[in-house]
Scaffold this motif. Structure first.
Motif, short mmCIF file in Angstrom:
data_model
loop_
_atom_site.label_atom_id
_atom_site.label_comp_id
_atom_site.label_asym_id
_atom_site.label_seq_id
_atom_site.Cartn_x
_atom_site.Cartn_y
_atom_site.Cartn_z
N ILE A 92 -45.25 69.73 -39.57
CA ILE A 92 -45.72 70.87 -38.86
C ILE A 92 -45.41 72.32 -40.08
O ILE A 92 -44.54 72.58 -40.51
CB ILE A 92 -45.97 72.37 -37.94
CG1 ILE A 92 -47.17 73.14 -38.06
CG2 ILE A 92 -44.73 72.80 -37.69
CD1 ILE A 92 -47.55 73.57 -36.92
N LYS A 118 -50.83 68.53 -47.26
CA LYS A 118 -48.98 69.02 -47.50
C LYS A 118 -49.09 67.34 -48.91
O LYS A 118 -49.16 66.24 -48.83
CB LYS A 118 -48.35 67.80 -46.48
CG LYS A 118 -48.08 68.71 -45.01
CD LYS A 118 -46.99 67.47 -44.17
CE LYS A 118 -46.71 68.54 -43.15
NZ LYS A 118 -48.13 67.87 -42.53
N GLU A 157 -50.40 74.90 -40.98
CA GLU A 157 -51.20 74.06 -39.82
C GLU A 157 -51.19 74.65 -38.71
O GLU A 157 -50.17 75.30 -38.54
CB GLU A 157 -49.91 72.75 -40.62
CG GLU A 157 -50.26 72.07 -41.51
CD GLU A 157 -49.86 71.13 -42.08
OE1 GLU A 157 -50.32 69.56 -42.41
OE2 GLU A 157 -48.35 70.97 -41.67
N GLU A 205 -53.67 63.41 -39.23
CA GLU A 205 -54.27 63.72 -40.41
C GLU A 205 -55.33 63.12 -40.73
O GLU A 205 -56.27 63.80 -41.08
CB GLU A 205 -53.10 63.59 -41.44
CG GLU A 205 -52.14 63.99 -41.75
CD GLU A 205 -51.21 63.73 -43.08
OE1 GLU A 205 -50.76 64.64 -43.76
OE2 GLU A 205 -51.68 62.66 -43.56
N HIS A 252 -54.50 74.51 -49.76
CA HIS A 252 -55.15 74.84 -48.55
C HIS A 252 -56.40 75.61 -49.71
O HIS A 252 -56.56 76.19 -50.61
CB HIS A 252 -54.39 76.23 -48.06
CG HIS A 252 -55.85 77.03 -46.63
ND1 HIS A 252 -57.44 76.31 -46.45
CD2 HIS A 252 -56.20 78.15 -46.96
CE1 HIS A 252 -58.03 77.96 -45.58
NE2 HIS A 252 -57.20 78.72 -46.15
N LYS A 284 -58.99 68.67 -41.40
CA LYS A 284 -58.33 69.63 -42.12
C LYS A 284 -57.89 70.27 -43.69
O LYS A 284 -59.89 69.91 -43.86
CB LYS A 284 -56.89 68.90 -42.60
CG LYS A 284 -56.49 67.47 -41.80
CD LYS A 284 -55.55 68.20 -40.82
CE LYS A 284 -53.52 68.67 -41.55
NZ LYS A 284 -52.88 69.79 -41.25
N THR A 323 -55.79 72.41 -44.64
CA THR A 323 -54.15 72.99 -45.14
C THR A 323 -53.80 71.10 -45.12
O THR A 323 -52.82 70.83 -43.69
CB THR A 323 -53.36 74.19 -44.99
OG1 THR A 323 -54.32 75.02 -44.38
CG2 THR A 323 -52.01 73.86 -45.40
N THR A 369 -56.18 69.57 -34.62
CA THR A 369 -55.38 70.44 -35.69
C THR A 369 -55.95 71.39 -36.86
O THR A 369 -56.50 72.06 -35.74
CB THR A 369 -54.79 68.92 -36.76
OG1 THR A 369 -54.30 70.04 -37.71
CG2 THR A 369 -56.77 68.03 -36.92
N ASP A 370 -55.78 71.45 -37.51
CA ASP A 370 -56.25 72.48 -38.21
C ASP A 370 -58.08 72.90 -37.38
O ASP A 370 -58.32 73.77 -37.87
CB ASP A 370 -56.81 72.59 -39.78
CG ASP A 370 -54.92 72.56 -40.50
OD1 ASP A 370 -54.38 72.09 -39.10
OD2 ASP A 370 -55.34 71.90 -41.21
N PRO A 397 -48.53 72.97 -49.71
CA PRO A 397 -49.58 73.25 -48.76
C PRO A 397 -49.97 73.45 -49.25
O PRO A 397 -50.58 74.17 -49.32
CB PRO A 397 -49.00 73.47 -47.13
CG PRO A 397 -47.62 74.42 -47.34
CD PRO A 397 -46.94 74.10 -48.96
#
Length: 541
Positions: A312, A490, A316, A481, A443, A486, A488, A296-297, A441
């Motif tokens: 997504i 949600k 992301e 998640e 960040h 991560k 970013t 992931t990120d 989202p």
């Protein structure tokens, strides 16, 4: 939020007639003092077989820009150069903060999204410059030197894009984005699909005029506050690597795909369908290859995660493996059914994304593997002394029709005093309290954080009294998640979304006690980010 009228391109294009382009790759030589020059340019690019060439902006003459491959632990210097014209491709709303008519229409600053970098190299939104040598009014933030990226992170998929205050949505929409991959020894040891079997997929939606030109709509009879700005952008054609609904011919073997949602506002909810050679779905069954998500990120997951759907959000990244073994002669369409705006709907949803055609002969035995385990996850565990910042995510609406005038974070605008000031090396919880109807989202620059949980709350009570009344039990993060790193996340309506982060600076950072290092956090719906939904924060040494 009032949903604006649907906007369409007004043209119909045949899907799956163009092969998927693969962006060129830049690999540094590793020589001491090496600086990579990357130019922002205006040029024409063919986005579909049946459209005239489209004028776009890009890095080194391509949209997306070249994929930069760096090695973990080996710093890399990039000289971002503007060769762009003085006239913008798209309409500018000069009532937006940072987009005043007194400023040059074309100005840019590159941000390496997800990177642990020092402030001067992070692409601060006011640190813009022009091809004519002008730069932002806040002199100390402008970095005349090549940007230095320490790459002090494990193997992961980052991306670079423009980050100029007030016009990020326009500059990215014009084409200024590209992949940046960090590789390390752990990744090499996994024997994943590589070379031509590892493919970046940048997903973006667009609108086009009949002449092939980009179409970015303006508000008609918009609010006097922002007469041109639109709340969110939704295109009616999905582009992958700068091509409208392309196809990819593959061998019957495993492939690794680095997926990035680089849309201004659109979320994607993706699944594979059995299709005929034209991309028409044959059935609704799940007798299709699964998505094996491996990263992931912020890098690899602890173990592959088998999924049938991918949700997504903008910014992301999902690192997945798809095994086409045994699918000779078949076709699988990648389709999207995410409502737009996400979870509300009202805007057009282009379903077709791309088509995989298993039409190539196997060039050799597939010796790649999908490991049972990847990298260990070290959780950040809060203690009773861990600071928990409660951060409001809100929108201000026009009373007459609910049209959103602006979004806010922490109930403050960009230029107001900084309220988030973590100490370098400290660990904090940031609790995002979303009173809006949107999924935002969010960040945070500098850090890779971990998601703790989500919890519903009484929105009306909070709005009336400022008291946070939690109404449900904490909900565990989605399986991709946590455990994961991560940058970013949600933030859902009516929920408190909690993340935990350690605000570490790059290895070997040259700082002195008392230094205040400036970063930002923001919504990655670019129309929101450009209109006040971004805040500076400082890391105190």
């Amino acid at each position: 939020m009032a949903s604006p009228a649907q906007v369409r391109s007004g043209i119909k294009l045949t899907r799956y007639v163009d092969p998927l382009p693969i962006p060129p790759v830049i690999r540094p030589t590793g020589n001491p003092g090496e600086v990579i020059n990357i130019e922002m340019q205006q040029f024409q690019q063919k986005v579909h077989r049946d459209l005239p060439p489209t004028t776009v902006w890009g890095y080194n003459g391509t949209w997306p820009g070249p994929t930069i491959e760096a090695q973990s632990g080996e710093p890399l210097s990039i000289n971002w150069i503007s060769k762009l014209p003085t006239t913008h491709l798209l309409p500018i709303d000069h009532s937006i903060h940072g987009a005043e008519a007194s400023l040059p229409a074309v100005r840019n600053v590159a941000h390496l999204h997800g990177a642990c970098a020092m402030p001067d190299d992070d692409g601060y939104p006011e640190a813009w410059f022009t091809a004519q040598g002008e730069h932002g009014p806040h002199g100390p933030k402008f970095n005349p030197l090549p940007s230095s990226y320490p790459n002090c992170q494990p193997s992961t998929s980052l991306w670079y894009h423009d980050h100029c205050l007030g016009i990020t949505r326009l500059n990215v929409y014009a084409g200024l984005s590209g992949f940046y991959l960090i590789r390390d020894e752990a990744e090499k040891s996994f024997n994943l699909p590589q070379g031509e079997y590892e493919i970046p997929l940048m997903l973006q939606d667009r609108l086009f005029h009949h002449d092939g030109s980009l179409y970015y709509p303006k508000v008609v009879n918009g609010p006097k506050e922002h007469p041109i700005w639109i709340q969110e952008f939704y295109g009616d054609m999905n582009c992958v690597n700068g091509k409208v609904t392309p196809f990819l011919e593959v061998e019957p073997r495993k492939y690794r795909f680095r997926i990035l949602n680089a849309c201004n506002s659109r979320f994607y909810h993706l699944r594979l369908f059995n299709s005929d050679a034209t991309g028409k779905a044959i059935d609704n069954s799940f007798d299709v290859p699964a998505f094996q998500q491996i990263g992931t990120d912020g890098g690899f997951l602890p173990a592959p995660l088998e999924l049938r759907y991918l949700l997504i959000a903008p910014a992301e990244r999902f690192d997945i493996v798809i095994d086409f073994t045994g699918s000779e002669g078949k076709s699988f369409s990648l389709n999207n059914d995410a409502p737009a705006p996400y979870n509300m709907g009202g805007q057009y949803v282009p379903e077709d994304v791309m088509l995989f055609k298993i039409t190539k002969s196997l060039s050799g035995k597939d010796t790649s593997t999908l490991p049972e385990t990847l990298v260990p996850f070290e959780p950040l565990n809060p203690t009773y002394t861990t600071r928990d910042r409660q951060l409001l995510v809100s929108e201000k609406e026009r009373p007459s029709d609910g049209y959103v005038i602006t979004g806010l974070l922490g109930n403050a605008r960009w230029h107001e005093p900084i309220t988030e000031d973590p100490k370098a090396g400290s660990t904090e919880i940031w609790s995002f309290i979303n009173t809006t109807a949107d999924v935002h989202p969010l960040h945070v620059h500098l850090v890779q954080f971990q998601v703790l949980n989500r919890q519903t709350f009484d929105v009306q009570t909070y709005q009336q009294t400022g008291k946070l009344v939690l109404t449900g039990r904490p909900m565990a993060p989605e399986s991709n998640e946590r455990p994961a790193h991560k940058d970013t996340i949600k933030s859902y309506p009516g929920m408190v979304t909690r993340i935990i982060a350690r605000f570490d600076l790059p290895h070997g950072a040259k700082v002195s006690p008392g230094d205040e290092l400036l970063y930002v956090w923001h919504c990655h719906i670019l129309e929101h980010e450009d209109n006040e939904m971004m805040r500076p924060y400082k890391v105190i040494v």
